[in-house]
Design a protein around this motif. Sequence first.
Motif, PDB file in Angstrom:
ATOM      1  N   GLU A  68       0.847  -1.202   0.000  1.00 40.23           N
ATOM      2  CA  GLU A  68       0.000   0.000   0.000  1.00 40.23           C
ATOM      3  C   GLU A  68       0.879   1.248   0.000  1.00 40.23           C
ATOM      4  N   SER A  69       0.875   1.930  -1.136  1.00 41.71           N
ATOM      5  CA  SER A  69       1.823   3.036  -1.356  1.00 41.71           C
ATOM      6  C   SER A  69       1.774   4.130  -0.296  1.00 41.71           C
ATOM      7  N   SER A  70       0.579   4.505   0.172  1.00 39.75           N
ATOM      8  CA  SER A  70       0.510   5.584   1.169  1.00 39.75           C
ATOM      9  C   SER A  70       1.127   5.135   2.496  1.00 39.75           C
ATOM     10  N   VAL A  71       0.929   3.861   2.820  1.00 36.82           N
ATOM     11  CA  VAL A  71       1.530   3.301   4.034  1.00 36.82           C
ATOM     12  C   VAL A  71       3.051   3.278   3.884  1.00 36.82           C
ATOM     13  N   ILE A  72       3.521   2.897   2.708  1.00 38.27           N
ATOM     14  CA  ILE A  72       4.959   2.835   2.445  1.00 38.27           C
ATOM     15  C   ILE A  72       5.592   4.226   2.534  1.00 38.27           C
ATOM     16  N   VAL A  73       4.954   5.218   1.926  1.00 36.50           N
ATOM     17  CA  VAL A  73       5.513   6.583   1.966  1.00 36.50           C
ATOM     18  C   VAL A  73       5.592   7.091   3.408  1.00 36.50           C
ATOM     19  N   SER A  74       4.558   6.832   4.202  1.00 34.00           N
ATOM     20  CA  SER A  74       4.584   7.225   5.627  1.00 34.00           C
ATOM     21  C   SER A  74       5.725   6.531   6.353  1.00 34.00           C
ATOM     22  N   TYR A  75       5.910   5.252   6.047  1.00 28.26           N
ATOM     23  CA  TYR A  75       6.984   4.477   6.668  1.00 28.26           C
ATOM     24  C   TYR A  75       8.348   5.058   6.319  1.00 28.26           C
ATOM     25  N   ILE A  76       8.539   5.377   5.057  1.00 26.10           N
ATOM     26  CA  ILE A  76       9.810   5.963   4.606  1.00 26.10           C
ATOM     27  C   ILE A  76      10.055   7.282   5.346  1.00 26.10           C
ATOM     28  N   ASP A  77       8.996   8.084   5.478  1.00 31.69           N
ATOM     29  CA  ASP A  77       9.146   9.364   6.168  1.00 31.69           C
ATOM     30  C   ASP A  77       9.522   9.177   7.627  1.00 31.69           C
ATOM     31  N   GLU A  78       8.939   8.166   8.268  1.00 31.10           N
ATOM     32  CA  GLU A  78       9.217   7.957   9.689  1.00 31.10           C
ATOM     33  C   GLU A  78      10.583   7.307   9.937  1.00 31.10           C
ATOM     34  N   THR A  79      11.010   6.496   9.003  1.00 32.53           N
ATOM     35  CA  THR A  79      12.279   5.787   9.181  1.00 32.53           C
ATOM     36  C   THR A  79      13.480   6.668   8.846  1.00 32.53           C
ATOM     37  N   TRP A  80      13.337   7.509   7.816  1.00 32.95           N
ATOM     38  CA  TRP A  80      14.394   8.450   7.434  1.00 32.95           C
ATOM     39  C   TRP A  80      13.793   9.845   7.503  1.00 32.95           C
ATOM     40  N   PRO A  81      13.867  10.482   8.678  1.00 31.45           N
ATOM     41  CA  PRO A  81      13.071  11.686   8.918  1.00 31.45           C
ATOM     42  C   PRO A  81      13.411  12.938   8.104  1.00 31.45           C
ATOM     43  N   ALA A  82      14.623  13.015   7.527  1.00 34.88           N
ATOM     44  CA  ALA A  82      14.925  14.265   6.818  1.00 34.88           C
ATOM     45  C   ALA A  82      15.100  14.051   5.311  1.00 34.88           C
ATOM     46  N   PRO A  83      14.606  14.961   4.475  1.00 34.32           N
ATOM     47  CA  PRO A  83      13.703  16.064   4.832  1.00 34.32           C
ATOM     48  C   PRO A  83      12.278  15.544   5.070  1.00 34.32           C
ATOM     49  N   ALA A  84      11.541  16.184   5.946  1.00 35.90           N
ATOM     50  CA  ALA A  84      10.220  15.699   6.325  1.00 35.90           C
ATOM     51  C   ALA A  84       9.244  15.795   5.166  1.00 35.90           C
ATOM     52  N   LEU A  85       8.456  14.731   4.985  1.00 32.08           N
ATOM     53  CA  LEU A  85       7.442  14.724   3.935  1.00 32.08           C
ATOM     54  C   LEU A  85       6.082  15.108   4.504  1.00 32.08           C
ATOM     55  N   LEU A  86       5.857  14.744   5.764  1.00 27.98           N
ATOM     56  CA  LEU A  86       4.607  15.119   6.419  1.00 27.98           C
ATOM     57  C   LEU A  86       4.844  16.377   7.242  1.00 27.98           C
ATOM     58  N   PRO A  87       3.798  17.210   7.421  1.00 29.65           N
ATOM     59  CA  PRO A  87       3.982  18.436   8.200  1.00 29.65           C
ATOM     60  C   PRO A  87       4.297  18.125   9.660  1.00 29.65           C
ATOM     61  N   SER A  88       4.675  19.171  10.403  1.00 30.11           N
ATOM     62  CA  SER A  88       5.181  18.930  11.752  1.00 30.11           C
ATOM     63  C   SER A  88       4.120  18.846  12.848  1.00 30.11           C
ATOM     64  N   THR A  89       2.963  19.492  12.679  1.00 34.41           N
ATOM     65  CA  THR A  89       1.991  19.454  13.778  1.00 34.41           C
ATOM     66  C   THR A  89       0.927  18.378  13.538  1.00 34.41           C
ATOM     67  N   PRO A  90       0.387  17.805  14.644  1.00 34.83           N
ATOM     68  CA  PRO A  90      -0.648  16.780  14.484  1.00 34.83           C
ATOM     69  C   PRO A  90      -1.833  17.254  13.642  1.00 34.83           C
ATOM     70  N   TYR A  91      -2.249  18.490  13.817  1.00 37.08           N
ATOM     71  CA  TYR A  91      -3.394  18.971  13.058  1.00 37.08           C
ATOM     72  C   TYR A  91      -3.084  19.039  11.557  1.00 37.08           C
ATOM     73  N   GLU A  92      -1.922  19.620  11.228  1.00 38.57           N
ATOM     74  CA  GLU A  92      -1.543  19.701   9.808  1.00 38.57           C
ATOM     75  C   GLU A  92      -1.385  18.306   9.219  1.00 38.57           C
ATOM     76  N   ARG A  93      -0.895  17.381  10.017  1.00 35.09           N
ATOM     77  CA  ARG A  93      -0.756  16.005   9.536  1.00 35.09           C
ATOM     78  C   ARG A  93      -2.127  15.401   9.285  1.00 35.09           C
ATOM     79  N   SER A  94      -3.084  15.724  10.142  1.00 32.22           N
ATOM     80  CA  SER A  94      -4.430  15.174   9.948  1.00 32.22           C
ATOM     81  C   SER A  94      -5.022  15.707   8.635  1.00 32.22           C
ATOM     82  N   GLN A  95      -4.706  16.946   8.307  1.00 33.42           N
ATOM     83  CA  GLN A  95      -5.188  17.502   7.036  1.00 33.42           C
ATOM     84  C   GLN A  95      -4.538  16.780   5.862  1.00 33.42           C
ATOM     85  N   ALA A  96      -3.237  16.536   5.958  1.00 35.92           N
ATOM     86  CA  ALA A  96      -2.519  15.830   4.890  1.00 35.92           C
ATOM     87  C   ALA A  96      -3.098  14.423   4.721  1.00 35.92           C
ATOM     88  N   ARG A  97      -3.345  13.752   5.827  1.00 33.08           N
ATOM     89  CA  ARG A  97      -3.897  12.390   5.753  1.00 33.08           C
ATOM     90  C   ARG A  97      -5.319  12.400   5.217  1.00 33.08           C
TER      91      ARG A  97
END
Lengths: 225, 208
Positions: A68-97
């Motif tokens: 599942e590509s969206s799950v994979i992209v999130s995983y890549i972002d969490e495993t190699w944090p820089a540069p960040a692909l998801l925004p920094s605040t929980p609310y902004e992340r909820s909007q992205a999701r």
Amino acid sequence: MSKNELVILDCWASPFCMRVKIALAEKGLDYEERAEDLFGGKSDLLLTSNPIYKKVPVFLHDGKPLCESSVIVSYIDETWPAPALLPSTPYERSQARFWADYIDKKNSMQLFDSTSAIWKASGDDAVESAKKEFVEVLKVLEGALGEKEYFAGDAFGYVDILAIPITSWFLASEKFGNFKVEAECPKLSAWIKRCMEKETVAKVIPDPEKIYEFVVNLRKMFGIA
Amino acid sequence: MEEVKLLGWWVSPFSRRVELALKLKGVGYEYIEQDLAHKSQLLLEYNPVHKKVPVLVHNGKTMAESLVILEYIDETWPNNPILPRNPYDKAMARFWAQFIEEKEEERGKLVEEASQCFITLEGELKGNKFFGGEEIGMVDIAANFIGYWLGVVQEVSGMELVTRDKFPVLCKWMDEFVEHSVVKETLPPRDELHAEFEARLGAPSWKY
């Protein structure tokens, strides 16, 4: 097996695979691309790594598979944090999701399905109807983009990565539907151009003309007009 | 002061998910029941894209889509985590949640449509014993699933769709229907039907 061995089971035309490759490029990571022949015969590795869906992409990190590509992209972002692909605040992340979910929503009119419906349709009425639905989806996304450069603001990120590969299939829809995305959604069109100027995107996304040829062959295979 | 509000619908498993997460983390919230047959201005304003529940409002910021909300809740109130911390395990959890979501949305649509259906049907009874009037008719026969099967489905799934306080008129019809001498002969034994549904439905995804 060496540490940090990254493999993607891939199909060059799959926008879902392109997402993973862009994410890896953004993080500056090397990986092995293994082409799957989706029509000739899927590899054993694909079938055992993704028994539920039997689809690409499958991403393997030191042999551990993810699907599942969206799950994979999130995983890549969490495993190699820089540069960040998801925004920094929980609310902004909820909007992205939320927008990621909108783009991919199953059992609903999602971006890839709605663009494909146009070239899958046979008969003028069906094509027109498919085109209308697709443009509706585009307009919602254009609304979400608003005046921003990218979906989350100034920085290219998660939602852009999920959406931009699908745009490589738009030319095929435009040709079979006899319309232009730019005319319907100029702001979204500008966003497409902006993303395509990025090196990480440009080197992953194939020429839409090649996707168009691929679609022509798909139509023959499906026996459409 | 933290202000948490949840727009939900008593029938919806999706809004129940959010309640469960909030309760697990001991987060206080104001629950605002929505009538999906007559969507409120609030709902339309907070979720203009999908016009659905659940919607979470936290300090004035609105969020929609139950799985998206769950991630937000987990990040905002990290005690009693609902997602694993390890990225790989977290990815697997997300994969399965999306898989279930895909299947449940198919069923969820039916639940919403069913409730709308019940509201309409109650109106159609017009104070009569049956849809056909004093005697059962085509509509009663067509509605046999509601008349009998639904009760079993509810028992098996633990989900109450038709309750006496929500649909008193329909429940009265259901009583009459199953007591009708001819209808009685056509009804499969309740315990067998129960077992069949249990095997097919796989209760866990409904039980909270």
